[in-house]
Motif scaffolding. Structure first.
Motif, mmCIF file in Angstrom:
data_model
loop_
_atom_site.group_PDB
_atom_site.id
_atom_site.type_symbol
_atom_site.label_atom_id
_atom_site.label_comp_id
_atom_site.label_asym_id
_atom_site.label_seq_id
_atom_site.Cartn_x
_atom_site.Cartn_y
_atom_site.Cartn_z
ATOM 1 N N GLU A 1 0.806 -1.219 0.000
ATOM 2 C CA GLU A 1 0.000 0.000 0.000
ATOM 3 C C GLU A 1 0.844 1.276 0.000
ATOM 4 O OE1 GLU A 1 -0.307 -1.900 4.179
ATOM 5 O OE2 GLU A 1 -0.418 -2.543 2.075
ATOM 6 N N LYS A 2 2.164 1.144 0.233
ATOM 7 C CA LYS A 2 3.051 2.312 0.213
ATOM 8 C C LYS A 2 3.682 2.540 -1.162
ATOM 9 C CE LYS A 2 2.897 3.513 4.619
ATOM 10 N NZ LYS A 2 2.472 4.868 5.067
ATOM 11 N N LYS A 3 3.296 1.745 -2.136
ATOM 12 C CA LYS A 3 3.943 1.801 -3.444
ATOM 13 C C LYS A 3 3.833 3.177 -4.095
ATOM 14 C CE LYS A 3 4.008 -0.481 -7.964
ATOM 15 N NZ LYS A 3 3.416 -1.553 -8.812
ATOM 16 N N ASP A 4 2.681 3.839 -3.975
ATOM 17 C CA ASP A 4 2.461 5.135 -4.619
ATOM 18 C C ASP A 4 2.564 6.290 -3.638
ATOM 19 O OD1 ASP A 4 1.987 3.974 -7.152
ATOM 20 O OD2 ASP A 4 -0.072 3.484 -6.566
ATOM 21 N N ASP A 5 3.150 6.060 -2.481
ATOM 22 C CA ASP A 5 3.330 7.128 -1.501
ATOM 23 C C ASP A 5 4.375 8.128 -2.003
ATOM 24 O OD1 ASP A 5 4.674 8.383 1.009
ATOM 25 O OD2 ASP A 5 2.838 7.511 1.795
ATOM 26 N N ASP A 6 4.043 9.421 -1.989
ATOM 27 C CA ASP A 6 4.948 10.443 -2.524
ATOM 28 C C ASP A 6 6.232 10.557 -1.727
ATOM 29 O OD1 ASP A 6 3.219 11.151 -4.584
ATOM 30 O OD2 ASP A 6 2.124 12.571 -3.322
ATOM 31 N N LYS A 7 6.202 10.254 -0.455
ATOM 32 C CA LYS A 7 7.370 10.451 0.408
ATOM 33 C C LYS A 7 8.288 9.236 0.435
ATOM 34 C CE LYS A 7 8.663 11.976 5.043
ATOM 35 N NZ LYS A 7 8.164 12.379 6.386
ATOM 36 N N VAL A 8 7.738 8.039 0.552
ATOM 37 C CA VAL A 8 8.577 6.844 0.733
ATOM 38 C C VAL A 8 8.451 5.838 -0.402
ATOM 39 C CG1 VAL A 8 8.552 7.042 3.244
ATOM 40 C CG2 VAL A 8 6.791 5.673 2.105
ATOM 41 N N GLY A 9 7.521 6.055 -1.322
ATOM 42 C CA GLY A 9 7.301 5.100 -2.403
ATOM 43 C C GLY A 9 7.697 5.646 -3.762
ATOM 44 N N LYS A 10 6.952 5.221 -4.769
ATOM 45 C CA LYS A 10 7.165 5.645 -6.152
ATOM 46 C C LYS A 10 8.567 5.331 -6.649
ATOM 47 C CE LYS A 10 3.464 8.962 -6.679
ATOM 48 N NZ LYS A 10 3.044 10.307 -7.121
ATOM 49 N N LEU A 11 8.996 4.106 -6.376
ATOM 50 C CA LEU A 11 10.234 3.567 -6.927
ATOM 51 C C LEU A 11 9.883 2.281 -7.676
ATOM 52 C CD1 LEU A 11 12.972 3.824 -4.128
ATOM 53 C CD2 LEU A 11 12.955 4.991 -6.324
ATOM 54 N N PRO A 12 10.496 2.041 -8.820
ATOM 55 C CA PRO A 12 10.212 0.770 -9.516
ATOM 56 C C PRO A 12 10.683 -0.415 -8.680
ATOM 57 C CG PRO A 12 12.088 1.916 -10.505
ATOM 58 C CD PRO A 12 11.484 2.864 -9.527
ATOM 59 N N TYR A 13 9.901 -1.475 -8.690
ATOM 60 C CA TYR A 13 10.197 -2.739 -8.003
ATOM 61 C C TYR A 13 10.184 -2.619 -6.477
ATOM 62 C CZ TYR A 13 11.931 -3.832 -12.675
ATOM 63 O OH TYR A 13 12.048 -4.000 -14.026
ATOM 64 N N CYS A 14 9.695 -1.533 -5.937
ATOM 65 C CA CYS A 14 9.671 -1.411 -4.470
ATOM 66 C C CYS A 14 8.334 -1.874 -3.918
ATOM 67 C CB CYS A 14 9.935 0.039 -4.039
ATOM 68 S SG CYS A 14 8.449 1.057 -3.836
ATOM 69 N N CYS A 15 8.321 -1.974 -2.615
ATOM 70 C CA CYS A 15 7.081 -2.081 -1.858
ATOM 71 C C CYS A 15 6.269 -3.328 -2.227
ATOM 72 C CB CYS A 15 6.240 -0.824 -2.035
ATOM 73 S SG CYS A 15 7.179 0.725 -1.921
ATOM 74 N N LYS A 16 6.847 -4.504 -1.984
ATOM 75 C CA LYS A 16 6.156 -5.780 -2.225
ATOM 76 C C LYS A 16 6.058 -6.598 -0.945
ATOM 77 C CE LYS A 16 8.872 -7.125 -5.608
ATOM 78 N NZ LYS A 16 9.781 -5.976 -5.839
ATOM 79 N N ASN A 17 6.159 -5.926 0.195
ATOM 80 C CA ASN A 17 6.041 -6.595 1.494
ATOM 81 C C ASN A 17 7.116 -7.661 1.689
ATOM 82 O OD1 ASN A 17 4.787 -6.697 4.008
ATOM 83 N ND2 ASN A 17 3.466 -8.393 3.414
ATOM 84 N N GLY A 18 8.279 -7.428 1.051
ATOM 85 C CA GLY A 18 9.409 -8.314 1.275
ATOM 86 C C GLY A 18 9.373 -9.607 0.490
ATOM 87 N N THR A 19 8.635 -9.657 -0.628
ATOM 88 C CA THR A 19 8.544 -10.882 -1.420
ATOM 89 C C THR A 19 9.490 -10.808 -2.616
ATOM 90 O OG1 THR A 19 6.246 -11.287 -0.791
ATOM 91 C CG2 THR A 19 7.028 -12.347 -2.796
ATOM 92 N N LEU A 20 10.332 -11.815 -2.748
ATOM 93 C CA LEU A 20 11.203 -11.958 -3.919
ATOM 94 C C LEU A 20 10.985 -13.357 -4.486
ATOM 95 C CD1 LEU A 20 14.629 -10.340 -2.953
ATOM 96 C CD2 LEU A 20 13.168 -9.691 -4.863
ATOM 97 N N LEU A 21 10.279 -13.424 -5.590
ATOM 98 C CA LEU A 21 9.955 -14.706 -6.208
ATOM 99 C C LEU A 21 10.996 -15.060 -7.263
ATOM 100 C CD1 LEU A 21 6.105 -14.263 -6.771
ATOM 101 C CD2 LEU A 21 7.240 -15.424 -4.877
ATOM 102 N N PRO A 22 11.110 -16.341 -7.622
ATOM 103 C CA PRO A 22 11.965 -16.702 -8.755
ATOM 104 C C PRO A 22 11.363 -16.169 -10.046
ATOM 105 C CG PRO A 22 10.790 -18.623 -7.932
ATOM 106 C CD PRO A 22 10.528 -17.522 -6.960
#
Length: 676
Positions: A328-349
């Protein structure tokens, strides 16, 4: 009257004088010669010694490669003093040395030291331990790997005119060891791990051992025109890019790429060590678990930045714990809006989801003297470590300077922008040690009454005063797999009584695994066989987008279909079948309460039948093990496999419906409980 005595002629007197002068001349010559025997012609001795320098270490002059040496300085008995010699602790100091005596620069050196006396390393100076986060570190009996810091590369004498400060490095080691009442506790071996070098066994002379590692003539050097070290690709790669640099601070970006088709991280936590009292002022795309200005206010940061407001600082910790932001922080102007960010710590193959295999975050870092004298005086953090929830264990190397990363121009023009400086950290998945897995497997078959459960303490042992951590797990009836281990005791005893199995005085400890997988041979016929795989989640965490992988060494060519999961053959990964949940059914829920207050808790469960053909493998012996997996992986973690196979019951071929009725087992269990 003249006294009579011995006459001394002038010839004798002259002879004596000549002898005295000759002897005096010899002494003067020897003294002068002795002043000039030092290495390098240095005759400015301090008068404490005899003026003769020690000869070079054995084999150094003839080494055309990289010369390694390990010198044990000594040890001292420390508290507590115990009578058991093998349990007595000693502090020790030693020196690991590397000298590049060849004609090729040694990039990002790594050396393995084969410690063998339960050494506990307390501090190192001149190098860091690969894959270890904090001191003290137990290096056990398998040794450990050292990497260069701050001097990561060793130049050649040719390009430095013999400057020893650039071609050699020493690592001061201090630690604690146990046992070996007499003798010198030396490592088994020392070895250079860099590609393209071959090291013979090290030669030992008392408290000193050395080896000359030579370039392998068969090694083909990849010609890559790079200013710094070429980039490596492990199971997980992290890049530390400096985007902007100022006198007292800089902005950096961290990129994490999951390159392993079987690797994964959930709710990842990343940690590292700041080496020069840096602190994180702000972040985008991630956050630190602790925001406490105490370390800055009362540390060297507060002494230098006296008028600084540390209340808004993101982290003052020398070892911060960094986590991904929720979605939910993906589009936050202060801490978000970075590509590939904010996935709640999930890194899939990437075989599951290409965009979910990368994570990015940015941070603003403040520096302290002496690094503020130069904008480009930047020291990357060391001792990187990343972990997840029920995920594989990654062992990470040190940061290696690589060519600056190039980014697409943000304006959209057909050009690139390079980072100021870049470092790469390469991590690889390690195989779990015995009794240290995070998931386990049980075996069962239609032709066997008993289930082979997960191994005792497969995922570690907790309290062992009431159970046997080394005893073999008791066989069970199939229905016992549906209840938690704490509710299986009476059933296991009843089953042992029915099968006339001898019960140990101390029952085996549980497997202590949060996830278990049952592999059941469902049928076996002339043209093929079928198996059923069931996943059990005994924890409270929900596994979204879970995946499992099985290795079938002999039956793999006949794989046909997974019926309730998505199944894919991965032939490039040693006969691996990759499985994941169907869309909408890819959640493995956690354990919940039973129907009634007295009922045992119910695990989250998913299962599917898998069919195999024998067209290309007609000689498979299913009962002998050909129908069972040789490796099972859940969410990237390799699960512990049983050490035995199900045995045929009474030599009969049984169907899946011919198990002993559960009601009969329940009656025996009730009778046993009534006797307690």
């Amino acid at each position: 009257m003249r006294s009579k005595g011995m006459k001394i002629t002038w010839n004798v007197v002259v002879a004596y004088l000549v002898l005295i002068l000759f002897y005096h001349g010899l002494v003067i010559c020897e003294a002068q010669d002795g002043l000039g025997l030092g290495l390098g012609g240095d005759s400015s001795g301090d008068g404490d010694g005899d003026g003769v320098a020690a000869p070079p270490p054995p084999g150094l002059d003839s080494c055309n490669g990289v010369y390694l040496s390990y010198s044990f300085d000594g040890r001292e008995k420390i508290y507590p003093h115990v009578k058991n010699a093998s349990a007595q602790a000693y502090s020790f100091t030693s020196i690991l040395s590397l000298i590049n005596t060849g004609s090729v620069e040694l990039k990002a050196w790594q050396v393995k030291v084969g410690f063998q006396y339960n050494e506990l390393l307390v501090s190192t100076d001149g190098g860091v331990l690969v894959g270890e986060s904090e001191m003290p570190v137990s290096v056990g009996k398998n040794g450990t790997i050292f990497a260069g810091y701050p001097m990561t590369d060793l130049k050649t004498a040719i390009e430095t005119a013999g400057d020893t400060t650039q071609i050699q490095v020493q690592v001061q080691i201090k630690g604690t060891m146990f046992g070996l009442k007499k003798g010198t506790p030396m490592p088994k071996n020392i070895k250079l791990l860099n590609d393209g070098y071959k090291c013979p066994p090290a030669k030992r002379q008392g408290s000193y051992m050395s080896v000359c590692c030579m370039r392998d003539p068969k090694f083909k050097v990849k010609i890559i025109k790079t200013r710094f070290s070429p980039r490596q690709y492990g199971d997980l790669n992290m890049v530390y890019d400096v985007l902007q640099a100022y006198q007292n601070k800089y902005f950096a970006q961290v990129t994490i790429d999951n390159n392993s088709p079987l690797g994964r991280l959930d709710h990842w936590n990343l940690t590292w060590n700041w080496m020069k009292n840096e602190f994180i002022y702000s972040m985008k795309g991630a956050y630190t678990h602790k925001r406490d200005p105490y370390d800055c206010i009362y540390g060297p940061q507060g002494q230098y930045y006296q008028d600084f407001d540390f209340s808004t600082v993101m982290s003052c910790s020398s070892r911060p714990i960094i986590s991904d932001l929720p979605r939910e922080k993906k589009d936050d102007d202060k801490v978000g809006k970075l590509p590939y960010c904010c996935k709640n710590g999930t890194l899939l193959p990437s075989v599951m989801n290409e965009t979910e295999s990368r994570a990015i975050f940015q941070l603003e870092v403040f520096k302290l003297p002496p690094d503020i004298q130069n904008k480009t005086s930047i020291t990357p953090p060391q001792n990187w470590n990343i972990t997840g929830v029920l995920n594989p264990t990654y062992k990470c190397g040190p940061p290696v300077r690589v060519d600056p990363t190039e980014f697409p121009d943000p304006s959209g023009l057909d050009s690139t922008t390079a980072a100021i400086a870049s470092w790469q950290v390469t991590c690889n998945i390690t195989r779990p040690k015995t009794k240290a897995a995070k998931c386990c497997v049980s075996y069962s078959a239609y032709y066997a009454d008993s289930v082979i459960p997960c191994n005792t303490c497969a995922c570690g042992c907790g309290e062992t005063s009431r159970c046997d951590a080394n005893a073999q797990a008791l066989t069970l009836p199939p229905e016992a797999l549906l209840v938690p281990f704490t509710n299986r005791t009476a059933t296991a005893k009843a089953w042992a009584h029915l099968k006339k199995h001898k019960l140990p005085l101390k029952l085996p400890c549980p497997d202590n695994c949060g996830v278990s997988i049952n592999w059941h041979i469902d049928s076996d016929y002339n043209t093929g066989f079928a198996a059923r795989m069931t996943l059990f989640n005994w924890g409270e965490n929900i596994f979204a987008n879970w995946f499992a992988a099985i290795q079938m060494k002999k039956a793999y060519p006949g794989y046909e279909k997974v019926y309730s999961f998505n199944g894919t053959k991965l032939p490039d990964l040693n006969d691996i079948i990759f499985m994941q949940g169907l869309p909408g059914l890819n959640y493995l829920v956690g354990e919940v309460n039973g129907t009634h207050p007295t009922s045992p808790r119910v695990p989250g469960k998913q299962q599917s039948v898998i069919s195999f053909s024998k067209k290309h493998t007609p000689h498979l012996n299913i009962a002998a093990g050909d129908g069972f997996p040789t490796k099972v992986i859940f969410n990237g973690e390799e699960c512990a496999l049983p050490t035995r196979l199900p045995q045929r019951s009474d030599g009969k071929r049984r169907s899946t419906l011919s198990f002993l009725p559960a009601i009969f087992i329940a009656i025996i269990t009730f009778l046993l409980l009534a006797d307690l």
